[in-house]
Scaffold this motif. Structure first.
Motif, PDB file in Angstrom:
ATOM      1  N   SER A 185       0.837  -1.198   0.000  1.00  0.00           N
ATOM      2  CA  SER A 185       0.000   0.000   0.000  1.00  0.00           C
ATOM      3  C   SER A 185       0.872   1.249   0.000  1.00  0.00           C
ATOM      4  O   SER A 185       2.086   1.183   0.217  1.00  0.00           O
ATOM      5  N   ASP A 232      -5.151   0.009   5.688  1.00  0.00           N
ATOM      6  CA  ASP A 232      -6.579  -0.239   5.927  1.00  0.00           C
ATOM      7  C   ASP A 232      -7.398  -0.043   4.654  1.00  0.00           C
ATOM      8  O   ASP A 232      -8.276  -0.854   4.339  1.00  0.00           O
ATOM      9  N   GLU A 233      -7.090   1.012   3.908  1.00  0.00           N
ATOM     10  CA  GLU A 233      -7.801   1.282   2.664  1.00  0.00           C
ATOM     11  C   GLU A 233      -7.547   0.172   1.642  1.00  0.00           C
ATOM     12  O   GLU A 233      -8.465  -0.291   0.957  1.00  0.00           O
ATOM     13  N   VAL A 262      -6.687  -3.027   2.225  1.00  0.00           N
ATOM     14  CA  VAL A 262      -7.341  -4.262   2.660  1.00  0.00           C
ATOM     15  C   VAL A 262      -8.851  -4.186   2.410  1.00  0.00           C
ATOM     16  O   VAL A 262      -9.452  -5.142   1.917  1.00  0.00           O
ATOM     17  N   THR A 263      -9.446  -3.052   2.692  1.00  0.00           N
ATOM     18  CA  THR A 263     -10.887  -2.879   2.444  1.00  0.00           C
ATOM     19  C   THR A 263     -11.192  -2.990   0.956  1.00  0.00           C
ATOM     20  O   THR A 263     -12.166  -3.636   0.556  1.00  0.00           O
ATOM     21  N   ARG A 296      -9.720 -11.537   4.693  1.00  0.00           N
ATOM     22  CA  ARG A 296      -8.667 -11.358   5.704  1.00  0.00           C
ATOM     23  C   ARG A 296      -8.516 -12.666   6.472  1.00  0.00           C
ATOM     24  O   ARG A 296      -9.496 -13.274   6.880  1.00  0.00           O
ATOM     25  N   GLU A 315      -3.825 -10.834  10.892  1.00  0.00           N
ATOM     26  CA  GLU A 315      -3.075  -9.580  10.936  1.00  0.00           C
ATOM     27  C   GLU A 315      -1.740  -9.823  11.618  1.00  0.00           C
ATOM     28  O   GLU A 315      -1.671 -10.498  12.640  1.00  0.00           O
ATOM     29  N   TRP A 317      -1.372  -7.821   6.482  1.00  0.00           N
ATOM     30  CA  TRP A 317      -2.452  -8.789   6.592  1.00  0.00           C
ATOM     31  C   TRP A 317      -2.155  -9.966   5.687  1.00  0.00           C
ATOM     32  O   TRP A 317      -1.830  -9.787   4.506  1.00  0.00           O
TER      33      TRP A 317
END
Length: 150
Positions: A105, A111-112, A114-115, A124, A127, A137
């Motif tokens: 990333s 977080d963005e 993975v989403t 997922r 972690e 992740w």
């Protein structure tokens, strides 16, 4: 002299998995339609060797994705750089992958990422936060192949 390569990944549905990885990596799904039309017209392959996926002809059981900035053959659509080839096999995945892809990333964007990957069909799994050594992740693609998002 550096050698060319492609990573070949066994799959149950090559076209669908290629679509997932193209979206996940920002790659392009290769379009072999022109080559297939020529091979059909010349009688080198029959209709049984071809499927249609998302409005394009593709070889049954095979699909590939390539980096959008890398060169490719205009006639066949085959990438000549960074490339993943998916090939259908009769058996399902069993056991842990011996090789996997890491998707990186932007700084602070895990977080963005993975989403977004979950929205494409990834899952997922675990972690990992190793402090200064990294945070990532362990995930699975839609067919259960492990990869890391970091």
């Amino acid at each position: 002299m550096a050698l060319g390569w492609k990573l070949v990944i066994d799959s149950r549905n090559a076209s669908t998995l290629a679509g997932f990885w193209a979206e996940a990596l920002g790659y392009e799904v290769e379009d072999p339609s022109a080559l297939i039309e020529r091979l059909l017209a010349d009688g080198h392959i029959g209709e049984e060797a071809v499927i249609e996926h998302r409005g394009r002809k593709n070889f049954r059981g095979y699909a590939a994705v390539r980096h959008p900035d890398d060169p490719f053959d205009q006639t066949s659509g085959v990438g000549q750089g960074r490339r993943l080839l998916f090939q259908d096999v009769p058996e399902s995945k069993s056991g842990k992958n011996r090789l996997h892809i890491d998707i990186h990333s932007e700084p602070g964007g895990l977080d963005e990422l993975v989403t977004r990957l979950e929205g494409l069909g990834a899952t997922r799994i675990l972690e990992q936060d190793q402090g200064p050594a990294g945070h990532w992740w362990l995930m699975q693609d839609p067919e259960g192949n492990e990869f890391c998002a970091a």
